[in-house]
Design an enzyme around this catalytic site. Structure first.
Site, PDB file in Angstrom:
ATOM      1  N   CYS A 133      19.243  23.387  92.020  1.00 37.09           N
ATOM      2  CA  CYS A 133      20.696  23.517  91.940  1.00 37.09           C
ATOM      3  C   CYS A 133      21.219  24.355  93.093  1.00 37.09           C
ATOM      4  CB  CYS A 133      21.092  24.137  90.596  1.00 37.09           C
ATOM      5  SG  CYS A 133      22.869  24.419  90.436  1.00 37.09           S
ATOM      6  N   CYS A 136      24.126  26.666  92.087  1.00 37.35           N
ATOM      7  CA  CYS A 136      23.694  27.855  91.353  1.00 37.35           C
ATOM      8  C   CYS A 136      23.090  28.908  92.278  1.00 37.35           C
ATOM      9  CB  CYS A 136      22.657  27.481  90.297  1.00 37.35           C
ATOM     10  SG  CYS A 136      23.135  26.156  89.183  1.00 37.35           S
ATOM     11  N   ASP A 137      22.258  28.470  93.226  1.00 37.68           N
ATOM     12  CA  ASP A 137      21.396  29.408  93.955  1.00 37.68           C
ATOM     13  C   ASP A 137      21.628  29.473  95.454  1.00 37.68           C
ATOM     14  OD1 ASP A 137      20.097  29.931  91.526  1.00 37.68           O
ATOM     15  OD2 ASP A 137      18.761  28.226  91.799  1.00 37.68           O
TER      16      ASP A 137
END
Length: 313
Positions: A133, A136-137
């Site tokens: 992701c 997300c990261d």
């Protein structure tokens, strides 16, 4: 056990649409999800192909859909579904790790999960440089170099997204052409911060001091092996169905995808399936929403049949 007219397992775009249609029909509805509503939409930075929006953020679209889904009384519960069975009276028994429920129908909307590469270092370094992701990261890798593995829409979308954050992105693809939509390809090819390594597979994600140092790869044409340094490895090589609780019901194919007709009906009365869990060619937010509307309408029709039968008995 609390009884509902329908239980929707999964609260992605398809599940939330089904909840909207069934609750508007005055049905008692429960959505169950093991995570936050919205599913993979929450991991998508920008959605450009959803009707009515030039561009919408994934989490924002999730919030809008959830508001519609719960406006007419649909309930939401956290939980991982572990068992689903048909009861002799024609209703369904749904068991989660937190509770048990009964319903006249079940709509399966559990979707699909990211496929792993299955190479050394992948699991050990998850959260330490390995990710599925970018939204997300990606922020953890500002000013660094990263690798994206894959050649489909998700891989190229996320490579372009990462290029706006990190210093450099290397896309590694096992073929010599991308499978992504042409508009996504054009953007990536035009981005000076994105390079491509063709006909190449990752053999190992290299660990250095308990974090990603890069990847060992092999050229499938020349058999040449080399090391590509990177602080992060983002993997987009396909998806697998999240269908474990339903495999004993005889509604899946050998790969685990749930088989339905055009009305989203499985071969079990009262059991429907929608979205990415289905055996289908196109897995998009728009197709999941369409599936959800059809299943919601047919779940209503099934519910009316169940109630009529109960009155006759």
């Amino acid at each position: 056990m609390k009884h509902y007219d329908t239980i929707i397992i999964g609260a992605g775009p398809g599940g939330m649409t089904a909840a909207t249609y069934t609750s508007r029909a005055n049905m008692s509805v429960l959505m169950i999800d093991r995570g936050i509503y919205g599913g993979q939409m929450n991991n998508t930075a920008e959605i450009e192909n959803y009707p009515g929006f030039d561009l919408v953020l994934g989490p924002d679209l999730s919030e809008k859909m959830y508001a519609s889904a719960t406006k007419f009384g649909a309930e939401y519960a956290f939980g991982t579904v572990t068992h689903v069975e048909a009861l002799e009276n024609g209703t369904w028994h749904v068991v989660t790790d937190m509770d048990e429920y009964e319903s006249n129908s079940v709509i399966v909307a559990t979707g699909a999960a990211y496929k792993e590469l299955g190479v050394p270092g992948e699991k050990a370094l998850l959260g330490r440089g390995v990710s599925y992701c970018a939204v997300c990261d990606g922020g953890f890798f500002r000013g660094q170099e990263v690798v994206v593995v894959g050649g489909g829409d998700s891989a190229i979308e996320e490579a372009t997204y990462l290029a706006g954050i990190v210093d450099h992105v290397t896309v590694i693809h096992r073929r010599d052409t991308l499978r992504a939509q042409k508009i996504l390809q054009d953007r990536a090819f035009a981005n000076e911060k994105i390079d491509f390594v063709w006909n190449t597979v990752v053999e190992e994600i290299v660990d250095a001091d308990n974090k990603v140092a890069g990847v060992n790869v092999v050229d499938m044409v020349t058999n040449e092996k080399k090391f590509i340094p990177a602080a992060g490895v983002f993997i987009y090589v396909g998806v697998l169905p999240v269908s474990e609780p339903f495999t004993d019901l005889g509604v899946t194919d050998q790969a685990g995808w749930v088989i339905t007709d055009d009305g989203m009906r499985t071969n079990r009365p009262g059991l429907f399936a929608i979205g990415d869990i289905r055996d289908k060619a196109l897995r998009q937010i728009t197709t999941a929403v369409g599936d959800g509307a059809i299943a919601g309408q047919n779940a209503f029709a099934h519910n009316e049949e169940v109630k009529s039968a109960q009155l006759q008995n």
